[in-house]
Design an enzyme around this catalytic site. Structure first.
Site, PDB file in Angstrom:
ATOM      1  N   HIS A 188      23.465   7.910  18.591  1.00  9.58           N
ATOM      2  CA  HIS A 188      23.967   8.847  16.977  1.00  9.58           C
ATOM      3  C   HIS A 188      24.535   9.734  17.224  1.00  9.58           C
ATOM      4  O   HIS A 188      23.369  10.496  18.353  1.00  9.58           O
ATOM      5  CB  HIS A 188      23.385   8.442  16.146  1.00  9.58           C
ATOM      6  CG  HIS A 188      23.698   8.797  14.293  1.00  9.58           C
ATOM      7  ND1 HIS A 188      24.697   8.106  13.663  1.00  9.58           N
ATOM      8  CD2 HIS A 188      23.530   9.845  14.040  1.00  9.58           C
ATOM      9  CE1 HIS A 188      24.696   8.518  12.725  1.00  9.58           C
ATOM     10  NE2 HIS A 188      24.551  10.256  13.184  1.00  9.58           N
ATOM     11  N   ASN A 238      20.453   2.153  20.090  1.00 10.88           N
ATOM     12  CA  ASN A 238      21.479   2.788  19.077  1.00 10.88           C
ATOM     13  C   ASN A 238      21.350   4.159  19.682  1.00 10.88           C
ATOM     14  O   ASN A 238      21.055   5.170  19.223  1.00 10.88           O
ATOM     15  CB  ASN A 238      22.040   2.741  17.840  1.00 10.88           C
ATOM     16  CG  ASN A 238      22.953   3.334  16.820  1.00 10.88           C
ATOM     17  OD1 ASN A 238      23.874   2.769  17.471  1.00 10.88           O
ATOM     18  ND2 ASN A 238      23.162   4.191  15.959  1.00 10.88           N
ATOM     19  N   ASP A 247      20.174   4.279  10.723  1.00 16.10           N
ATOM     20  CA  ASP A 247      20.104   5.991  11.500  1.00 16.10           C
ATOM     21  C   ASP A 247      18.875   6.517  11.407  1.00 16.10           C
ATOM     22  O   ASP A 247      18.716   7.832  11.776  1.00 16.10           O
ATOM     23  CB  ASP A 247      21.110   6.797  11.610  1.00 16.10           C
ATOM     24  CG  ASP A 247      23.443   5.906  11.848  1.00 16.10           C
ATOM     25  OD1 ASP A 247      22.953   5.017  12.883  1.00 16.10           O
ATOM     26  OD2 ASP A 247      23.548   6.520  11.163  1.00 16.10           O
ATOM     27  N   SER A 266      21.091  11.569  19.634  1.00 14.62           N
ATOM     28  CA  SER A 266      20.014  11.199  20.207  1.00 14.62           C
ATOM     29  C   SER A 266      20.158   9.636  20.075  1.00 14.62           C
ATOM     30  O   SER A 266      21.361   8.699  19.280  1.00 14.62           O
ATOM     31  CB  SER A 266      19.281  10.754  17.960  1.00 14.62           C
ATOM     32  OG  SER A 266      19.449  12.371  17.762  1.00 14.62           O
TER      33      SER A 266
HETATM   34  C1  GRF Z   1      29.603   7.710  19.744  1.00 10.71           C
HETATM   35  O1  GRF Z   1      30.354   9.405  19.565  1.00 10.71           O
HETATM   36  C2  GRF Z   1      28.682   7.719  19.280  1.00 10.71           C
HETATM   37  O2  GRF Z   1      27.485   8.471  19.081  1.00 10.71           O
HETATM   38  C3  GRF Z   1      29.079   6.803  17.758  1.00 10.71           C
HETATM   39  O3  GRF Z   1      30.050   6.604  17.895  1.00 10.71           O
HETATM   40  C4  GRF Z   1      30.935   6.675  19.489  1.00 10.71           C
HETATM   41  C5  GRF Z   1      31.546   6.273  19.938  1.00 10.71           C
HETATM   42  O4  GRF Z   1      31.951   6.248  20.539  1.00 10.71           O
HETATM   43  N1  GRF Z   1      27.600   5.571  17.003  1.00 10.71           N
HETATM   44  P1  GRF Z   1      32.874   5.411  22.287  1.00 10.71           P
HETATM   45  O5  GRF Z   1      33.214   4.052  21.525  1.00 10.71           O
HETATM   46  O6  GRF Z   1      31.760   4.966  23.070  1.00 10.71           O
HETATM   47  O7  GRF Z   1      33.287   5.609  23.096  1.00 10.71           O
END
Ligand code: GRF
Length: 192
Positions: free
Chosen positions: A111, A109, A147, A138
């Site tokens: 984050h 994932n 997370d 991260s």
């Molecule tokens: C990103 O900031 C990611 O870190 C978070 O949600 C957002 C998703 O953006 N988990 P995208 O859909 O990849 O443009």
């Protein structure tokens, strides 16, 4: 060379990280290929982007279904597509412990914070309000706690005077795109 690792990406929205992972997989020496993009939101803009890239998509709304029941549908689709590694990219739904147990060490994932700081939502707002001078993103291995799994890569950006959540989010997002592609590449390589 070994066959590329078969990766699926789970999204719920915009899909900019998904797109960056798909594009990175086109490098001649990429150790992974993206074989599916799945979404629990049927009109997620990222689904169209994936299709434009020629990646097969799957979507089904989770509404009205129990978490484990919905996750079992995803699991079936992933197994049918012989997926080996999963990348969550803006997937805005908790995965059930049963699902995660079946994919132990095989889900990554991204984050938008410097974990272990600011798990959950509104990370940029919390970093600004906390008076932090740095923010970042991260990549971690997903475990049953939100997370919380082992962090495998991190990138930092400064928080500048006058930053808003939007300006900070934009600066972090640029790093997310680079970091996630690098981390997934390295992780996929370690599986071969
Ligand atoms: C990103 O900031 C990611 O870190 C978070 O949600 C957002 C998703 O953006 N988990 P995208 O859909 O990849 O443009």
């Amino acid at each position: 060379m070994a066959e590329p690792v078969r990766v699926a990406i789970l999204i719920s929205g915009r899909g900019s990280n998904m797109l960056s992972l798909v594009r990175a997989s086109r490098a001649a020496d990429s150790p992974y290929q993206v074989v599916r993009v799945l979404s629990n939101v049927e009109d997620a803009p990222g689904l169209r982007l994936a299709a434009e890239e020629g990646v097969a998509t799957w979507t089904r709304s989770h509404r009205g279904m129990k978490r484990a029941e919905f996750d079992a549908l995803i699991d079936a689709e992933l197994r049918a597509a012989q997926v080996e590694l999963l990348a969550l990219a803006g997937y805005m739904r908790l995965l059930s412990p049963e699902f995660i147990a079946g994919w132990e060490g095989r889900i990554l994932n991204i984050h938008p914070s410097l974990l272990p700081l600011y798990k959950g939502l509104d990370t940029h707002q919390r970093a600004i309000e906390g008076g932090d001078t740095e923010a970042g993103c991260s990549v971690h291995v997903v475990t049953a706690e939100l997370d919380d799994g082992p962090v495998i890569a991190q990138a930092r950006v400064p928080i500048l005077p006058g930053d808003t959540t939007d300006s900070l989010a934009e600066r972090v997002l640029e790093e997310e795109h680079r970091l996630y592609a690098e981390a997934l590449t390295e992780y996929a390589r370690s599986l071969r």
